[in-house]
Design an enzyme around this catalytic site. Sequence first.
Site, PDB file in Angstrom:
ATOM      1  N   GLY A 146       0.816  -1.203   0.000  1.00 27.16           N
ATOM      2  CA  GLY A 146       0.000   0.000   0.000  1.00 27.16           C
ATOM      3  C   GLY A 146       0.851   1.254   0.000  1.00 27.16           C
ATOM      4  N   CYS A 147       0.317   2.334  -0.607  1.00 29.85           N
ATOM      5  CA  CYS A 147       1.035   3.612  -0.601  1.00 29.85           C
ATOM      6  C   CYS A 147       1.171   4.094   0.833  1.00 29.85           C
ATOM      7  CB  CYS A 147       0.261   4.654  -1.414  1.00 29.85           C
ATOM      8  SG  CYS A 147      -0.088   4.168  -3.103  1.00 29.85           S
ATOM      9  N   GLY A 148       2.353   4.519   1.218  1.00 26.54           N
ATOM     10  CA  GLY A 148       2.554   4.999   2.576  1.00 26.54           C
ATOM     11  C   GLY A 148       2.604   3.853   3.563  1.00 26.54           C
ATOM     12  N   HIS A 164      -5.666   3.286   0.390  1.00 28.50           N
ATOM     13  CA  HIS A 164      -6.024   2.540   1.605  1.00 28.50           C
ATOM     14  C   HIS A 164      -6.581   3.482   2.664  1.00 28.50           C
ATOM     15  CE1 HIS A 164      -2.266   3.994   3.469  1.00 28.50           C
ATOM     16  NE2 HIS A 164      -1.770   3.860   2.254  1.00 28.50           N
TER      17      HIS A 164
END
Length: 271
Positions: free
Chosen positions: A113-115, A184
């Site tokens: 997931g991003c981050g 997300h």
Amino acid sequence: MNDPYLIKPDPENGLTTTKIKGVDAQGNAIDLFTVNERPLSVFLNNREIVTLMTVGDYPELLGLGYLVNQHMINDDDIIEMIEYDAEIETVVVRTERTTDYEEKLKRKILTSGCGQGTVFGDIMDNLDDVHLPQNANLKTSDIAALLATIKATPSLYQKAGSIHACVLCKNATPLIYMEDVGRHNALDKIAGYMYQHNMVGGDYVIYTTGRMTSEMVIKAVSMGIPILISRSGATHWALELAQKAGLSLISRAKGKRFIALCATERIIFDD
């Protein structure tokens, strides 16, 4: 026509974007907007759990939804209070019972997931026990109508770009439209709203602008959502997990076009 949204983007709220100056390819000075990105520390009772990078809106829903999707808050938990302190960028979720987050923090999987992409390992183990509703379905005409409504809705993406969206939908009607720097986060905000309002996932569909990764599949399954639609594609592990859980994945959804990847029996081809 009445506005179907319970929550939708507010591009002009002044909280989520900043006006800047740039120079285009012809050397002309231009004004444009960038999406804000700031930290949000999430506490469960007296324990700091995570710091998320977020666009900054709906911090209470994001903090609650993150904890719900990590299975750190159960369906029968009583939320005593959710406190947000803008000055120190912290949200604290207080529950009546003593939680078992210490044990959960011992075992986790970092997804793509991003981050922040943390998913606790026991969620993966519990996929075998998931039973998404088999009677849920979606008409192809509803998919096209849904995409058209979402596209016509003013958004932070239209104003500044560099942001993802997730939309909770029922049939052809979008209900909760959330945006954030990570898809997300947008999905967690929806989970927080659903938890607060006792909304059962089996009647709903999630649309996302981002790719369908393992984390997005796990979160959708945790929310009880039977159908996940994306403007983008899916990773192979996301597909394997969706097949295991019986989640319908619909990818490359634009206009009247899409590619259904698994659990296609839920789609009614009427258009």
